[in-house]
Design an enzyme around this catalytic site. Structure first.
Site, PDB file in Angstrom:
ATOM      1  N   ASN A 407       0.836  -1.194   0.000  1.00  0.00           N
ATOM      2  CA  ASN A 407       0.000   0.000   0.000  1.00  0.00           C
ATOM      3  C   ASN A 407       0.876   1.251   0.000  1.00  0.00           C
ATOM      4  O   ASN A 407       1.584   1.514   0.990  1.00  0.00           O
ATOM      5  CB  ASN A 407      -0.907   0.026   1.225  1.00  0.00           C
ATOM      6  CG  ASN A 407      -1.705   1.329   1.301  1.00  0.00           C
ATOM      7  OD1 ASN A 407      -2.656   1.518   0.564  1.00  0.00           O
ATOM      8  ND2 ASN A 407      -1.290   2.246   2.175  1.00  0.00           N
ATOM      9  N   GLU A 408       0.890   1.987  -1.093  1.00  0.00           N
ATOM     10  CA  GLU A 408       1.425   3.339  -1.243  1.00  0.00           C
ATOM     11  C   GLU A 408       2.942   3.452  -1.152  1.00  0.00           C
ATOM     12  O   GLU A 408       3.479   4.568  -1.145  1.00  0.00           O
ATOM     13  CB  GLU A 408       0.767   4.306  -0.250  1.00  0.00           C
ATOM     14  CG  GLU A 408      -0.726   4.447  -0.464  1.00  0.00           C
ATOM     15  CD  GLU A 408      -1.386   5.556   0.331  1.00  0.00           C
ATOM     16  OE1 GLU A 408      -2.500   5.944  -0.029  1.00  0.00           O
ATOM     17  OE2 GLU A 408      -0.778   6.017   1.315  1.00  0.00           O
TER      18      GLU A 408
END
Length: 789
Positions: A407-408
């Site tokens: 995630n990210e």
């Protein structure tokens, strides 16, 4: 046959010379809470009073009797959180440093005092950081240096409660000759024939024994030899029924049973449920960039998704019933995809079982989030080991349709100043573009893998380029008005959201005795986002007069604004199918009572956003959109049948008069969107006018100015108790009427959220859990728009 004995009784937790009763599975915090040693960290400012717990060492102990009658006895831990040393009668069995793995120790012929000593996760993480060097992250806590649920170190919606404990079941397994060590099921389907390949690994105690495996599924039986420690049994099942996501078909599940045999004597078994379906991820380039479209059984989907975080900061408290309740709430909101976010955990079988049954597609992040992760030892070996274990563990579930690397983190490397700070140090790219895709390709080639979210597919483009792959839309919440969601059409919106406070009864329970205000001490403590209240109020001020000193009004308006903001994004993006192929709202749930982006608060109560998702995620949706300089009605039809009908368009004044009207026929093909132009003479002008579009019981509204400028009439309506709820009859325009049922009774739930009534219209609002219905009390719990507010 292998015998398993759960070890749930007789555990004690040693705390500063005291011996406290311990629950296994469980964690230190829940044991201390049960013993009255610490206050409830979810109430008031209790979180700060228990911060010391995560900095201490803790020891769990129980008595383990030596056993006979089998050739081997194993001590099996399904999960240890996290840095642990396991001893039996003083003898070291092993050390662990990964919450996301299981562990097995040979204790044949041994007995005595079993001790599991947990070091502080902080100490472990800080020691690794000291060896490998600093790495940047979104938060100051050292979560990227230890393979543990990252959000236990706190997040912008979660408390800092760094756990330790035997968080998943522990048992003794006694066996002879051989046991099933691993089964890797490859499930495919072609031309109506389902194929199941069961790749079996065994552990032997006697090498010379001849072994075989027998498996059954769907009435088909097959047998295969075990050569050494491995074997493959294949079964072809004719005329299988396909498993579909909810809204597209049924979810038939097939029982698979495998038995390990020695001369026709059963030694061990393995049982799971599977479903037959195909899944592809269409990422081909096109005129708009490159897409990100799920294709299940050949059917292209607009994914109606939500992001999932751990449902409790103490995940050992989440059981089968709670998983099913929360995921049923997701399904009831029209959701068909749940993304298991990378700052949490690989969830238990109960979670994925429920998704299989409810038809909820699962996008599974590997547990990496918002940080640069070192790739050196001891972390690298742990990462590969946990990935291998969990890929195989979750493979049977037909609901699982995507493995996602992180995630990210790819975005963070490029945009958040990491590249310069790292100066060539490892940061996780080797995991996301190397280790993890290799593991998935080797073990689970039946599912697609994505390197991260967001990710444009190549370093040649910005990682969060909305025209390529997945996109996270956070500039709107952080800096802009939610109308800006309409400024572009990403290919797949994997994160976006807007904050709102939890239900009133949730706040009252979490902040006992506090005089509630948006900036009261407890409210501020239960708001973890950076400048969260500032963003809430700036977002509110663009649409409403921010109420001063009126908490009830502030509470209502911020919940309305949350629902409006998310609906604005989804309606716009759904109207651009198939260019945009999905939205995944941040977030479905909360892990404690907090002001956050969740649709369901920390006590499990549905916010107005939850009910709004049910409307905007329905198979059929009417939405009024501005295309260039024109107003159009987009009829979104995600159902399998053609949708033909007649639109009734009414240009109205807020006083209730009809300025103009028209009836327009329309047809939207299956899984398609059609735009119907609104005649110029029906477009509303100025603050006193709005447009109403109705068809087949669905409605869309368009107000050309913010509510702040609309001279709403004083709302007039009657309330009557009816069987199962209340009925409201409007005498004026009543905009965004909301029954906050928990104000009637903390156990009460309303069965619908925001509703706008024209003069003369009525609505029935079902209410569950309300013991003493009363019309005047119901009126006191009803909120709606008023002039300038």
């Amino acid at each position: 046959m292998l015998e398993a004995t759960p070890l749930t009784e007789g555990w004690i937790l040693h705390h500063e010379g005291e011996a406290l009763p311990a629950s296994v599975p469980g964690c230190v915090h829940t044991d201390l809470l049960a013993a009255g040693v610490i206050p409830d960290p979810f109430l008031g400012l209790g979180e700060t009073e228990v911060a010391w717990v995560g900095r201490r060492e803790w020891t769990y102990e129980t008595q383990l009797a030596a056993t006979n009658g089998h050739e081997q006895t194993d001590l099996v831990f399904d999960g240890l959180d996290t840095a642990a040393e396991i001893r039996l009668d003083g003898r070291l069995l092993g050390r662990t440093r990964n919450m996301h793995r299981s562990y097995r120790f040979d204790v044949t012929g041994l007995g005595g005092r079993l001790s599991v000593r947990f070091g502080s996760a902080y100490a472990e993480a800080e020691a690794v950081r000291g060896r490998l060097g600093e790495r940047p992250a979104a938060y100051a806590e050292p979560y990227q240096y230890i393979r543990k649920m990252a959000c236990s170190f706190g997040w912008d919606w979660g408390p800092t409660l760094v756990t330790a404990g035997i968080w998943r079941p522990v048992r003794l397994e006694r066996w002879s000759t051989a046991r099933v060590a691993r089964v890797r099921p490859l499930v495919t389907v072609e031309d109506g024939v389902g194929r199941v390949e069961l790749h079996v690994d065994v552990e032997r105690s006697r090498v010379e024994a001849e072994l075989s495996v027998e498996a059954t599924v769907g009435g088909v039986r097959a047998r295969a030899r075990i050569d050494g420690t491995r074997g493959v049994v294949r079964l072809d099942v004719p005329d299988v029924r396909l498993w579909w996501p909810r809204g597209y078909g049924e979810q038939p599940l097939y029982d698979v049973e495998l038995t390990l045999l020695h001369e026709d004597r059963a030694l061990d078994g393995w049982r799971r449920r599977i479903g037959f379906r195909t899944v592809e991820l269409d990422r081909r380039p096109d005129a708009h960039g490159s897409g990100f479209t799920f294709v299940v059984n050949g059917e292209r989907l607009f994914a109606r998704g939500v992001n999932w975080i751990p449902d409790d900061v103490f995940p050992s408290r989440i059981g089968r019933d709670r998983y099913r309740e929360r995921l049923r709430q997701a399904a009831d909101a029209g959701v068909d995809l749940v993304r298991v976010w990378g700052g949490g955990i690989y969830e238990s079988e109960d979670f994925y079982d429920a998704c299989d049954e409810f038809g909820l597609l699962v996008w599974q992040d590997f547990p990496f989030a918002c940080a640069a992760y070192p790739e050196e030892q001891p972390l690298r070996g742990e990462v590969e080991a946990e990935a291998r274990e969990n890929v195989v563990r979750l493979m049977p579930h037909p609901s699982l349709v995507l493995w996602n690397g992180n995630n990210e983190n790819l975005w963070g490397f490029r945009d958040w100043g990491w590249e310069e700070r790292l100066a060539g140090d490892s940061w996780g790219e080797g995991y996301y573009l190397g280790v993890l895709p290799r593991v998935v390709a080797e073990l689970d080639p039946t599912r697609p893998y994505a390197a991260g979210s967001p990710w444009s597919g190549s370093w040649d483009r910005h990682p969060n380029d909305p025209a390529y792959g997945t996109h996270h839309s956070w500039e709107v919440w952080n800096r802009e008005d939610y109308a800006e969601y309409r400024a572009n059409v990403p290919r797949f919106v994997a994160e976006f959201g807007w904050q709102g406070p939890p239900a009133y009864a949730t706040l009252r329970r979490a902040l006992p005795g506090e005089e509630l205000a948006s900036d009261s001490p407890g409210m501020l403590h239960h708001q973890k986002a950076d400048d969260g209240n500032g963003k809430l109020e700036r977002g509110l001020a663009r649409h409403f007069a921010v109420p001063e000193g009126d908490f009830d009004r502030w509470h209502y308006l911020t919940q309305v604004n949350q629902a409006r903001a998310v609906a604005a994004g989804i309606e716009h993006w759904r109207s651009h199918w198939p260019v945009c192929a999905g939205t995944v709202v941040w977030q479905l749930n909360d892990c404690w009572p907090v002001t956050s982006w969740a649709a369901i608060d920390g006590d499990g109560r549905e916010k107005p956003l939850h009910h709004e998702l049910r409307r905007v995620y329905a198979d059929r949706l009417l939405t009024l959109q501005v295309r260039g300089s024109s107003l159009v009605l987009a009829a979104v039809n995600q159902s399998a049948e053609e949708w033909s009908g007649t639109l009734t368009l009414r240009r109205m004044s807020v006083e209730g008069g009809v300025i103009g009207s028209s009836r327009v026929p329309f047809t939207a093909g299956r899984r398609s969107v059609v735009d119907v132009g609104v005649p110029r003479e029906l477009e509303p002008v100025g603050p006193k006018e709005f447009l109403v579009a109705d068809a087949d019981g669905l409605r869309a509204l368009y107000f050309p100015v913010p509510d702040l400028e609309v001279p709403y009439p004083r709302p007039e309506f009657e309330v009557e108790i009816v069987p199962g709820g209340i009925e409201v009859r409007a005498h004026t325009l009543v905009r965004d009427l909301l029954l906050q049922a928990d104000r009637l009774d903390p156990a009460a739930r309303a069965e619908r959220g925001l509703v706008t009534l024209l003069a003369g219209e009525r609505v029935t609002i079902g209410v569950r859990g309300w013991q003493t219905p009363d019309a005047e009390k119901a009126r006191s719990a009803l909120y709606c728009m008023e002039t300038g507010r």
